[in-house]
Design an enzyme around this catalytic site. Structure first.
Site, short mmCIF file in Angstrom:
data_model
loop_
_atom_site.label_atom_id
_atom_site.label_comp_id
_atom_site.label_asym_id
_atom_site.label_seq_id
_atom_site.Cartn_x
_atom_site.Cartn_y
_atom_site.Cartn_z
N TRP A 157 7.50 -5.34 16.98
CA TRP A 157 6.47 -4.30 17.12
C TRP A 157 5.08 -4.94 17.28
O TRP A 157 4.24 -4.44 18.00
CB TRP A 157 6.48 -3.39 15.87
CG TRP A 157 5.45 -2.31 15.92
CD1 TRP A 157 5.57 -1.07 16.47
CD2 TRP A 157 4.11 -2.37 15.38
NE1 TRP A 157 4.41 -0.35 16.32
CE2 TRP A 157 3.49 -1.13 15.66
CE3 TRP A 157 3.37 -3.34 14.70
CZ2 TRP A 157 2.19 -0.84 15.27
CZ3 TRP A 157 2.07 -3.06 14.33
CH2 TRP A 157 1.49 -1.80 14.61
N HIS A 158 4.89 -6.11 16.61
CA HIS A 158 3.58 -6.76 16.67
C HIS A 158 3.34 -7.45 18.02
O HIS A 158 2.19 -7.71 18.38
CB HIS A 158 3.44 -7.79 15.54
CG HIS A 158 3.22 -7.14 14.21
ND1 HIS A 158 4.26 -6.68 13.44
CD2 HIS A 158 2.09 -6.85 13.53
CE1 HIS A 158 3.77 -6.14 12.33
NE2 HIS A 158 2.45 -6.23 12.36
N GLY A 159 4.39 -7.78 18.71
CA GLY A 159 4.21 -8.42 20.02
C GLY A 159 5.50 -9.06 20.47
O GLY A 159 6.32 -9.48 19.65
#
Lengths: 374, 341
Positions: free
Chosen positions: B192-194
């Site tokens: 989700w963060h990258g």
């Protein structure tokens, strides 16, 4: 009976006034203009004072009651100073270096390493390329140098369109001035500031009308002039407002710098400053060669700015066949361990750079003598 | 947020919004649109439809929270940002001290940056009469990974818990099954963060920490929290170090860089040369004050300073903070870290 309570907002304002007064008393900046070593906090709370306010504190009617920074960086030297320098010349090849503190430090180390050369240093605090070039133009009329070195640093490029040490840096100001260069039909032209020597500066500074006319001139010709930062006002008395002014100065300087240099994109090659820099380098080399001097460019790549300055001017240097020394060859610009707290190179590396410059000069002088048949 | 809304309606936990404007306000409410908190429709939609009354307490709480948010962001997060950027630039070899200080400063930066943002968002919403969920609750005082994820970016971690972990089966069933559920949830959290290996490995690292913790807990007959303050301090510090190792992976540009960073910390002890740029003095002063406030309020059940101290004292502290904010305004401003995710 209901107890009276002071509203918290009033209490906060009251405490802020107390803190402000406390700072002004405890961290009061020394009034003696010759006190050059105030504490870090005294300096910190002083940074936000207006340029005029700082100049007033440092400028006296005589040299004795003026701070040393007031006396430095003037392009037009006083007559006695020139005569004194002329008589001190030795029968050695003369190498003159023009530029900012990095150039001054390099010159000092060169003087230690090469006693067979006479190293002359013409420097000013935070000198920008336009100052260095103007200093060269004036100096060459007085003393001929065998080698002339022009010091340029990455941070200085965006400041080329300034005209004074009182506008090109906000935290520490110096009153010295230099011409505003510009291009007219591809030719490098300049407008002279109203004064270029210390005595002229005093004449202007202590005459209200003349000083106002100088400020008008700055407003017209200096890209970094901002009356909110320059003009003395009531704000100077409050440490809180001084800090707000400093924040505004940083914001304004960063915004202007970004038009010329961006951390991600690098230099804006279409900016007036970059075009002027390239022209100044070309003109410097041309003039030096006409005077039978060897021109060298000393490129200082500031910490965390990579070798972008070198990349920017390398094509010009190659095209014009100009000798140069770029600091990135010896000092990786992205490694802060090679820079001291004031962003200068550490002593060991500076000596290496000085040695490299001496080698460059000696090799070039030998080869140019052979070419000339000496 | 739209996913939450859709899933909750599908699962019959929520009735659809009656008007398009209500739904539009839910998804585009300005304080939370950029970086959260990730508010649930279940909590937010009723606040839109019901009559809101803005009380004095709402304004007071909102202003306090916004004020502390600015303090965390401007004084501390922005004050240490340059040091962190240089430490993680990867352009030179750090010393042991440089790596340790760089890691500690990033742990502080990401907390102050993101919780500062959340404070400003929650406080702004409160001024308008909306109560958004708490997003941070003293995460660095956690004794273990389970506590940490109940306190760090609460709106996101609880979202993954409710919409990924539980649908997978949650903490029930055979050991291997719930271990898998944890790892999958944290894999998704990392992703989700990258879409980078560093984020995925960071997620899996935290998944592993939580799995080990849960396994240890499941083997124990009784669940006891250490009551001895000394023991608690050691547990807290120990888990803070583990969190910091996670931050190295999270912040590094590449996995190789994070390995080099960790290797430097583990093997280069004795190289005390400080080769990163130190934060601004205001950031150090602010950090000391911030840590004191965190300790004090944490030990007083998270109450605000104005609720704990006489007005003659807390207003003096606030006046000092205003000075620190003003002193820090000349720092190079940096964007909010979580805006990039």
């Amino acid at each position: 009976m209901k107890r009276f309570r002071i509203p918290p907002g009033i209490l906060i304002i009251f405490y802020m006034v107390i803190i402000d007064i406390f700072i002004n008393i405890v961290f009061h900046y020394p009034t003696d203009p010759n006190n050059t070593s105030p504490s870090a906090l005294q300096l910190f709370f002083e940074y936000g004072r207006s340029a005029e306010g700082k100049l007033s504190r440092m400028t006296g009617l005589t040299d004795e009651d003026s701070a040393s920074i007031i006396k430095s960086g003037w392009i037009l030297k006083e007559t006695e100073e020139i005569e004194k320098e002329k008589t001190s010349l030795l029968d050695k090849p003369i190498v003159t270096i023009y530029g900012m503190s990095h150039a001054v430090l390099l010159g000092k180390d060169m003087a230690k390493l090469a006693p067979d050369l006479q190293i002359r240093i013409k420097g000013a605090a935070g000198a920008v390329p336009s100052w260095s070039y103007a200093a060269y133009l004036y100096d060459k009329k007085i003393i001929h140098s065998d080698v002339v070195i022009l010091g340029i640093m990455t941070r200085g490029v965006s400041l080329i369109c300034t005209t004074s040490g009182a506008t090109n840096h906000f935290d520490t100001v110096a009153p010295y001035t230099y011409p505003r260069f510009y291009l007219s039909n591809g030719r490098l032209e300049y407008i002279m500031p109203p004064f270029i020597s210390l005595s002229e500066y005093r004449e202007f500074f202590f005459d209200k009308n003349k000083w106002e006319s100088y400020k008008k001139w700055l407003r017209k010709h200096d890209k970094y002039y901002d009356s909110l930062l320059f003009t003395k006002s009531m704000i100077d008395h409050s440490s809180l407002f001084r800090m707000i002014r400093r924040a505004y100065a940083y914001y304004s300087y960063r915004k202007k710098e970004k038009e010329v240099y961006d951390d991600i994109k690098g230099f804006n090659k279409n900016s007036e400053e970059v075009i002027l820099l390239q022209k100044i380098i070309k003109e410097f080399a041309k003039q030096a060669r006409q005077d039978n001097s060897i021109p060298i460019i000393y490129i200082v790549n500031n910490v965390f700015m990579g070798d972008r300055l070198f990349e920017l001017i390398e094509p010009v240097l190659k095209e014009e066949n100009i000798l140069f020394l770029s600091s990135h060859k010896i000092i990786p610009p992205n490694d802060p361990s090679y820079y001291d707290s004031s962003s200068h190179f550490i002593e060991k590396k500076n000596i290496e750079l000085a040695q490299e410059m001496i080698n460059l000069i000696k090799q070039t002088r030998v080869s140019s003598s052979i070419l000339r048949g000496k | 947020m739209s996913m939450t809304y859709t899933i909750d309606i599908y699962k019959s936990r929520l009735s659809p919004a009656r008007k398009l404007s209500e739904y539009a306000l839910y998804v585009s409410f300005f304080p939370k649109i950029l970086a959260g908190p990730i508010e649930r429709a279940l909590n937010f939609l009723p606040q839109i439809t019901q009559q809101r009354e803005i009380k004095k307490e709402d304004i007071r709480t909102g202003l306090h929270q916004i004020f502390m948010g600015f303090f965390k962001k401007i004084v501390i997060a922005d004050g240490v940002a340059q040091s962190v950027n240089y430490a993680f630039a990867g352009s030179y070899r750090l010393s042991w001290t440089g790596a340790v200080v760089g890691t500690f400063l990033f742990a502080i930066q990401i907390y102050c940056d993101f919780s500062g943002y959340s404070d400003i968002a929650i406080g702004s919403a409160r001024l308008l009469g909306f109560k958004l969920m708490q997003n941070f609750n003293y995460p660095y005082f956690s004794l273990n990974p389970s506590q940490f994820w109940g306190r760090w970016h609460i709106s996101l971690s609880s979202w993954f818990r409710d919409y990924v972990f539980f649908p997978l089966g949650g903490p029930y069933g055979k050991t291997l099954r719930w271990l898998r559920n944890i790892m999958v949830t944290f894999f998704v959290t990392g992703l989700w963060h990258g879409a980078g290996w560093t984020y995925i490995i960071w997620g899996l690292y935290h998944g592993s920490l939580l799995s080990i913790h849960r396994l240890k807990e499941s083997l124990r007959k009784t669940r006891k929290k250490p009551k001895n303050p000394f023991k608690r301090a050691i547990f807290t510090f120990g888990f803070f170090i583990l969190t910091c190792i996670g931050w190295i992976i999270f912040r590094s540009n590449t996995l190789n860089q994070s390995l080099l960073f960790i290797k430097t910390i583990l093997t280069d002890f004795g190289n005390f040369k400080m080769n990163i740029i130190l934060p601004a003095e205001t950031a150090l002063l602010g950090l000391a004050l911030f840590l004191a406030i965190e300790f004090f309020t944490y030990n007083n059940r998270g109450q605000r300073l104005d609720q704990l101290l006489p007005s003659t004292i807390w207003t003096a502290i606030y006046a000092g903070i205003i000075f620190l904010i003003t002193m820090s305004l000349s720092n190079v401003p940096t964007g909010f870290i979580y805006l990039t995710f």
